[in-house]
Design an enzyme around this catalytic site. Structure first.
Site, PDB file in Angstrom:
ATOM      1  CG  HIS A 157     -16.455 -14.062  -4.701  1.00  0.00           C
ATOM      2  ND1 HIS A 157     -15.181 -13.673  -4.405  1.00  0.00           N
ATOM      3  CD2 HIS A 157     -17.236 -13.631  -3.684  1.00  0.00           C
ATOM      4  CE1 HIS A 157     -15.188 -13.022  -3.236  1.00  0.00           C
ATOM      5  NE2 HIS A 157     -16.420 -12.992  -2.777  1.00  0.00           N
ATOM      6  CD  GLU A 178     -14.151 -14.378  -7.809  1.00  0.00           C
ATOM      7  OE1 GLU A 178     -14.383 -13.224  -7.390  1.00  0.00           O
ATOM      8  OE2 GLU A 178     -13.487 -15.202  -7.161  1.00  0.00           O
ATOM      9  CG  HIS A 238     -11.305 -16.035  -4.739  1.00  0.00           C
ATOM     10  ND1 HIS A 238     -12.489 -15.439  -4.396  1.00  0.00           N
ATOM     11  CD2 HIS A 238     -11.043 -16.945  -3.770  1.00  0.00           C
ATOM     12  CE1 HIS A 238     -12.940 -15.961  -3.273  1.00  0.00           C
ATOM     13  NE2 HIS A 238     -12.073 -16.873  -2.859  1.00  0.00           N
ATOM     14  CD  GLU A 258      -8.487 -12.462  -5.714  1.00  0.00           C
ATOM     15  OE1 GLU A 258      -8.897 -12.649  -6.876  1.00  0.00           O
ATOM     16  OE2 GLU A 258      -9.244 -12.263  -4.747  1.00  0.00           O
TER      17      GLU A 258
END
Ligand SMILES: [Zn+2]
Length: 333
Positions: A60, A63, A157, A221
């Site tokens: 992504h 990020e 991420h 994450e």
């Protein structure tokens, strides 16, 4: 290696559209560095390594904290301030999205792996890139020396939504496997005290390396989305140190230094019709706890309430079409 560009990040941003001729360099310690493509860099130490390590970010494009971490690790490896003890493939996933500071350009790339790109228009940038990244990773593993007996992939991420648990790992589902203690130890070392065990095969980048390449892999994450230069990298020292230790060749401990809580999915929330009602507020944080009996959704006579033990929501998003997933309910394992 990066021509007129200062570093791996600047080079990746600058060459997104023009393409890159592969280049090769040998450091004084004998470490071989190959730039395969825009945002794809391989480190091969001269000493025998036992682990093939894939470290990816920017699947992504917005990020940015993990991208800055990867940039700095690559810089320190090329400057030989960080010892290369294992072979590593570094990937900045989506250079076009990075350039426009968006999650993606045409398609969410983290739904295109494990071959799923074949179901999309291969003229789209992300679709072509997902296919190429699978090939780079497959070649990297296929070319392992015989000393290598471990394959790890950490896909880094940050999240848009806040979380009650600031950092968490997602462990892809592979039938019959369990989370090894030394991978829990890696998470603990990286200050990640929460792991979500998937219960279905998925099409994320980490699912590809788990399912098709037999790697121990995670989607990690690590915090919240911020623009380049606005990240407080002090909040990311855990993952930074844990990755640097692995790259230098330090083995993972057999036991985690602190507790890592495992969660598993107990209910996948699906929007069932236009009358479907959702009782989770729009701004609910990931891992918000709901008490037994709490009403989560209702559609006519059908409803879902939390069972006998507390449950936790992740990825709530009711603004999806009928038939699509609007979130997951978890239970602590
Ligand atoms: Zn992401």
């Amino acid at each position: 290696m990066f021509g007129p560009h200062d570093d791996f990040l600047k080079h990746t941003l600058a060459t997104a559209d023009e393409g890159v001729e592969p280049s090769f360099e040998v450091l004084s310690a004998g470490t071989e560095v190959t730039l395969h493509d825009c945002g794809v860099l391989r480190i091969e130490p001269r000493i025998p390594s036992d682990t093939s390590l894939v470290i990816s970010c920017a699947v992504h494009g917005n990020e940015t904290a993990p991208i800055e971490i990867v940039r700095d690790i690559v810089r320190d490896l090329l400057d030989e301030e960080l010892k290369a003890g294992q072979r590593v493939l570094f990937i900045m996933g989506n250079p076009w999205a990075m350039n426009i500071a968006e999650r993606f350009v045409d398609v969410n790339m983290n739904r295109l792996f494990a071959g799923d790109w074949q179901n999309y228009d291969t003229n789209l940038k992300e679709v072509k890139r997902a296919a190429k990244l699978e090939a780079y990773v497959a070649n990297f593993f296929a070319e392992e020396p015989t000393t290598v007996d471990k394959r790890y992939h950490y896909d880094l991420h940050t999240a848009i939504r806040g979380s009650q648990r600031e950092r968490f790992g997602v462990y892809p589902f592979v039938a019959g496997r369990t989370l090894p203690a030394e991978q829990k130890a890696f998470l603990a070392r990286a200050d990640i005290d929460t792991v979500l065990l998937q219960q279905k095969e998925a099409t994320t980048f980490s699912s590809f390396t788990s399912l098709k390449q037999h790697a121990e892999s995670f989607t990690l994450e690590l915090g919240q989305v911020k623009p380049f230069g606005e990240n407080d990298l002090g909040r990311y020292t855990g993952i930074d140190h844990a990755l640097r230790d692995l790259i230098a060749g330090e083995p993972l401990p057999n036991k985690p230094k602190r507790n890592v809580t495992e969660f598993e999915v107990c209910h996948a929330i699906t929007v069932t019709s236009d009358n479907w009602e959702f009782f989770i507020p729009d701004d609910a944080l990931n891992f918000t706890e709901y008490a037994p009996g709490t009403l989560i959704w209702r559609d006519g006579d059908e409803e879902y309430r939390v069972g006998d033990e507390p449950e936790y929501i992740v990825f709530p998003n009711p603004k999806v079409p009928v038939g699509h997933r609007a979130g997951l309910m978890l239970k602590a394992k």
